[in-house]
Design a protein around this motif. Structure first.
Motif, PDB file in Angstrom:
ATOM      1  N   ARG A  86       0.825  -1.214   0.000  1.00 34.69           N
ATOM      2  CA  ARG A  86       0.000   0.000   0.000  1.00 34.69           C
ATOM      3  C   ARG A  86       0.853   1.255   0.000  1.00 34.69           C
ATOM      4  N   ALA A  90       0.848   4.255  -2.593  1.00 31.63           N
ATOM      5  CA  ALA A  90       0.686   5.629  -2.103  1.00 31.63           C
ATOM      6  C   ALA A  90       1.798   6.525  -2.657  1.00 31.63           C
ATOM      7  N   ALA A  94       0.076   9.063  -5.005  1.00 28.69           N
ATOM      8  CA  ALA A  94      -0.208  10.252  -4.195  1.00 28.69           C
ATOM      9  C   ALA A  94       1.050  10.887  -3.608  1.00 28.69           C
ATOM     10  N   ALA A 232      -6.611   3.810 -16.754  1.00 26.27           N
ATOM     11  CA  ALA A 232      -7.673   3.261 -15.905  1.00 26.27           C
ATOM     12  C   ALA A 232      -7.604   1.732 -15.869  1.00 26.27           C
ATOM     13  N   GLY A 235      -4.836   0.596 -13.738  1.00 25.17           N
ATOM     14  CA  GLY A 235      -5.180   0.762 -12.318  1.00 25.17           C
ATOM     15  C   GLY A 235      -5.995  -0.401 -11.799  1.00 25.17           C
ATOM     16  N   LEU A 236      -6.973  -0.817 -12.582  1.00 28.26           N
ATOM     17  CA  LEU A 236      -7.788  -1.968 -12.183  1.00 28.26           C
ATOM     18  C   LEU A 236      -6.937  -3.243 -12.154  1.00 28.26           C
ATOM     19  N   ILE A 239      -4.693  -3.341  -8.882  1.00 26.19           N
ATOM     20  CA  ILE A 239      -5.329  -3.758  -7.627  1.00 26.19           C
ATOM     21  C   ILE A 239      -5.806  -5.207  -7.724  1.00 26.19           C
ATOM     22  N   ASP A 246      -3.596 -12.217  -2.754  1.00 24.39           N
ATOM     23  CA  ASP A 246      -4.098 -12.299  -1.379  1.00 24.39           C
ATOM     24  C   ASP A 246      -5.153 -13.402  -1.233  1.00 24.39           C
ATOM     25  N   GLU A 314      -3.447   0.582  11.509  1.00 20.03           N
ATOM     26  CA  GLU A 314      -3.385  -0.596  10.631  1.00 20.03           C
ATOM     27  C   GLU A 314      -2.746  -1.794  11.339  1.00 20.03           C
TER      28      GLU A 314
ATOM     29  N   THR B  85      -8.027  -3.810   4.542  1.00 19.68           N
ATOM     30  CA  THR B  85      -8.231  -3.215   3.211  1.00 19.68           C
ATOM     31  C   THR B  85      -7.916  -4.168   2.064  1.00 19.68           C
ATOM     32  N   ARG B  86      -6.743  -4.745   2.090  1.00 18.37           N
ATOM     33  CA  ARG B  86      -6.371  -5.632   0.985  1.00 18.37           C
ATOM     34  C   ARG B  86      -7.222  -6.886   0.977  1.00 18.37           C
ATOM     35  N   ASN B  89     -10.491  -6.028  -0.664  1.00 19.20           N
ATOM     36  CA  ASN B  89     -10.336  -6.029  -2.119  1.00 19.20           C
ATOM     37  C   ASN B  89     -10.231  -7.453  -2.652  1.00 19.20           C
ATOM     38  N   THR B 118     -10.601   3.307   2.893  1.00 15.06           N
ATOM     39  CA  THR B 118      -9.917   4.282   3.755  1.00 15.06           C
ATOM     40  C   THR B 118      -8.696   3.712   4.462  1.00 15.06           C
ATOM     41  N   GLY B 119      -8.502   2.375   4.402  1.00 13.88           N
ATOM     42  CA  GLY B 119      -7.531   1.750   5.302  1.00 13.88           C
ATOM     43  C   GLY B 119      -8.153   1.570   6.673  1.00 13.88           C
ATOM     44  N   LEU B 231     -16.120   0.321 -14.996  1.00 12.78           N
ATOM     45  CA  LEU B 231     -15.451  -0.638 -14.112  1.00 12.78           C
ATOM     46  C   LEU B 231     -13.961  -0.315 -13.968  1.00 12.78           C
ATOM     47  N   ALA B 232     -13.315   0.016 -15.079  1.00 11.06           N
ATOM     48  CA  ALA B 232     -11.872   0.311 -15.025  1.00 11.06           C
ATOM     49  C   ALA B 232     -11.612   1.604 -14.252  1.00 11.06           C
ATOM     50  N   ALA B 233     -12.396   2.639 -14.527  1.00 14.82           N
ATOM     51  CA  ALA B 233     -12.191   3.926 -13.847  1.00 14.82           C
ATOM     52  C   ALA B 233     -12.476   3.794 -12.349  1.00 14.82           C
ATOM     53  N   GLY B 235     -12.001   1.086 -10.642  1.00 20.78           N
ATOM     54  CA  GLY B 235     -10.855   0.354 -10.097  1.00 20.78           C
ATOM     55  C   GLY B 235      -9.695   1.281  -9.788  1.00 20.78           C
ATOM     56  N   LEU B 236      -9.419   2.188 -10.707  1.00 20.00           N
ATOM     57  CA  LEU B 236      -8.347   3.156 -10.473  1.00 20.00           C
ATOM     58  C   LEU B 236      -8.698   4.086  -9.309  1.00 20.00           C
ATOM     59  N   ASN B 238     -10.580   3.396  -6.865  1.00 20.74           N
ATOM     60  CA  ASN B 238     -10.540   2.583  -5.646  1.00 20.74           C
ATOM     61  C   ASN B 238      -9.137   2.608  -5.040  1.00 20.74           C
ATOM     62  N   ILE B 239      -8.160   2.251  -5.837  1.00 17.43           N
ATOM     63  CA  ILE B 239      -6.791   2.153  -5.310  1.00 17.43           C
ATOM     64  C   ILE B 239      -6.226   3.543  -5.018  1.00 17.43           C
ATOM     65  N   THR B 242      -7.267   4.899  -1.443  1.00 21.07           N
ATOM     66  CA  THR B 242      -6.420   4.335  -0.382  1.00 21.07           C
ATOM     67  C   THR B 242      -5.035   4.965  -0.408  1.00 21.07           C
ATOM     68  N   ALA B 243      -4.505   5.149  -1.603  1.00 23.67           N
ATOM     69  CA  ALA B 243      -3.174   5.753  -1.736  1.00 23.67           C
ATOM     70  C   ALA B 243      -3.157   7.161  -1.136  1.00 23.67           C
ATOM     71  N   ARG B 244      -4.220   7.905  -1.369  1.00 26.47           N
ATOM     72  CA  ARG B 244      -4.273   9.269  -0.841  1.00 26.47           C
ATOM     73  C   ARG B 244      -4.337   9.254   0.690  1.00 26.47           C
TER      74      ARG B 244
END
Lengths: 328, 328
Positions: A86, A90, A94, A232, A235-236, A239, A246, A314, B85-86, B89, B118-119, B231-233, B235-236, B238-239, B242-244
């Motif tokens: 993660r 990040a 970000a 995009a 990105g999918l 993840i 996992d 976490e 979080t993981r 997903n 959000t983590g 779906l692709a957007a 997914g991006l 989504n990740i 969390t990164a932010r």
């Protein structure tokens, strides 16, 4: 698109498949990407050369394979005592990671986009126990990227082999030990049939990132809408690769242990010696490679802040959950 | 698209912005999605109703807000002692999660797609120390979803308020305590100005998932290419959410502590009492709600396998990194 992996590794190669599928669907089949396994048209460890030269438009790889061209590549993928999964995301999405790789990748005419992360990896397969740092001495080990260079400080002899070439080398005794990813992939590659001890954690791969590489000239020529679709879909796929690892690792771990694999943690003494070797190597490299220093310093500052926060919510959540599970 | 959050929360609302941007770019501006904050056209806690009824096509929310309609909703978002979080997903992208929510969401004419996490969250803000389970008794606390119901077993009086309504309630004393997300958001909402103790971990939100809700009829009417882009957007987005959070929380945590906030871990006794209350509530609910039982049983089996594996590579890597950092 050429990959650094065989198709049998449906976690890693699965990212290519997912990506190509969404790009095709999003464009009503107008933008078709054909996917090739390692060796079909390009050898697994020559993806960067092929993309840079325009022999092929795209690749999917682990950038630490190219530390021989410049060790800075390893930092963007996985490096000893680097970021976890993660945190890696990040840093790229970000933090400063994407800007840094855009600047660096341009020197190789490559656009690099996150597309997959394995999670923290295992420390690999050994035929003897590794109880102290001296036990690495003289071992011929298949180990990727910057970690191999790090372990030469402890006397290990690193070999870099593509995924499909490891089992034969292990079986023939050309190498004494090997690491790949984790339970699900490693079970597929069959290492448990020829080795006994399975170590953790893979301190050199806390969150190994795979990248989609695109020839930069070709990427810049894409229509803006296709560029957005590529980003995009990647990105999918990013993840989803982690999600697959996992979801699939627990069952594989259980099967490996049932088949006789002996799980072993690296001792504190081993971990400390490796951290020391890593710090020395990174300092030496920073002294002679400005790109490396710039990226490593940025990553270390980010990492230290990340773990400051990580230990609060976490890690304490995971700690309680792990303790509760083992108590039933 | 209407959200359950104010625009000032650029983490959560940022997922909406990223999503709409990529959908627009991917379609050369032909598919435009207008984003609205909570309350602009739909109140923050009425997103599901509005999407289900077709008042609006899309929403971005935390599905546990709708546990009053059916507590099964909470399981897809965050539930006490649920997935991190993981793992969340992994359950959706590579386990049974998406199939389960597709079946359940269809009853509400809603397509639900992961779009942000959000983590692990913090345990919230209190004006007094929470040393033992009895300290929850009689507290009026803003706490979301199924966690509030869980804590009623320990005598807490839960209040569900949208993000923008919490600070005024805390300031006026209408509530005694509040939880929202974590350092970055909580700092923005200003809780540290009126409360002192900041607890962790948020055992009811190990990895809180946000969903993009789309009216199912409208989703099915979209061209296939637009569905793929959505779906692709998502997914991006989504990740990236969390990164932010992961990138922004460390700095906020440092600023909060510098401003006088007192960090406190929930004691083992408190955690154990909450786990017991949670197990009781889930058993009682499973006995009377077949959907809940089906989803909860699936998630628990997945969770237990996940943490079996988690403790090996991932957790031992993080453990070493956290210990090394604190030693400098």
């Amino acid at each position: 698109m050429t990959a650094s992996w065989p198709k049998s590794l449906d976690t890693l190669f699965g990212a290519c498949t997912t990506f190509a599928k969404y790009v095709s669907e999003a464009t009503d089949g107008k933008f078709q990407i054909q996917t090739f396994a390692a060796g079909e048209i390009i050898p697994g460890l020559q993806v960067l050369d092929a993309v840079q030269n325009g022999t092929i438009e795209m690749g999917h790889t682990a950038l630490y394979y190219f530390f021989g061209k410049d060790p800075t590549w390893a930092l963007f993928c996985a490096t000893p005592f680097g970021l976890n999964t993660r945190q890696q995301n990040a840093w790229f999405y970000a933090g400063d990671g994407q800007k840094l790789i855009d600047d660096f990748g341009a020197k190789f005419n490559s656009k690099c986009i996150l597309m997959g992360n394995t999670g923290a990896q295992m420390g690999g397969w050994f035929n003897k126990e590794i109880k102290e740092p001296a036990d690495f001495r003289g071992l011929k080990m298949r180990i990727s990227g910057w970690a191999g260079k790090t372990l030469t400080k402890l006397g290990l002899v690193p070999q870099q082999l593509a995924g499909g070439d490891i089992y034969p080398a292990l079986e023939k005794g050309t190498i004494d030990a090997a690491e790949w990813v984790g339970p699900y992939d490693d079970e597929k590659l069959g290492f448990y049939k020829v080795t006994k001890y399975y170590y953790y954690p893979g301190w050199w791969e806390g969150g190994t990132t795979n990248h989609l590489l695109i020839n930069l000239t070709k990427f810049n020529e894409l229509p803006k809408s296709y560029q957005a679709i590529v980003l995009a879909a990647a990105g999918l796929a990013n993840i989803e690769e982690t999600a697959r690892y996992d979801a699939l690792n627990p069952g594989a771990l259980k099967r490996l242990v049932a088949a006789g694999t002996q799980l072993r943690p690296f001792s504190q003494a081993v971990m400390e010696a490796c951290l020391k070797a890593s710090n020395e190597l990174n300092a030496e490299t920073s002294a002679v490679n400005a790109d490396f220093k710039k990226v490593w310093d940025n990553m270390v500052a980010f990492r230290n802040d990340e773990y400051l926060w990580w230990q609060v919510a976490e890690y304490s959540y995971d700690s309680f959950m792990i303790r509760s599970r083992t108590r039933g």
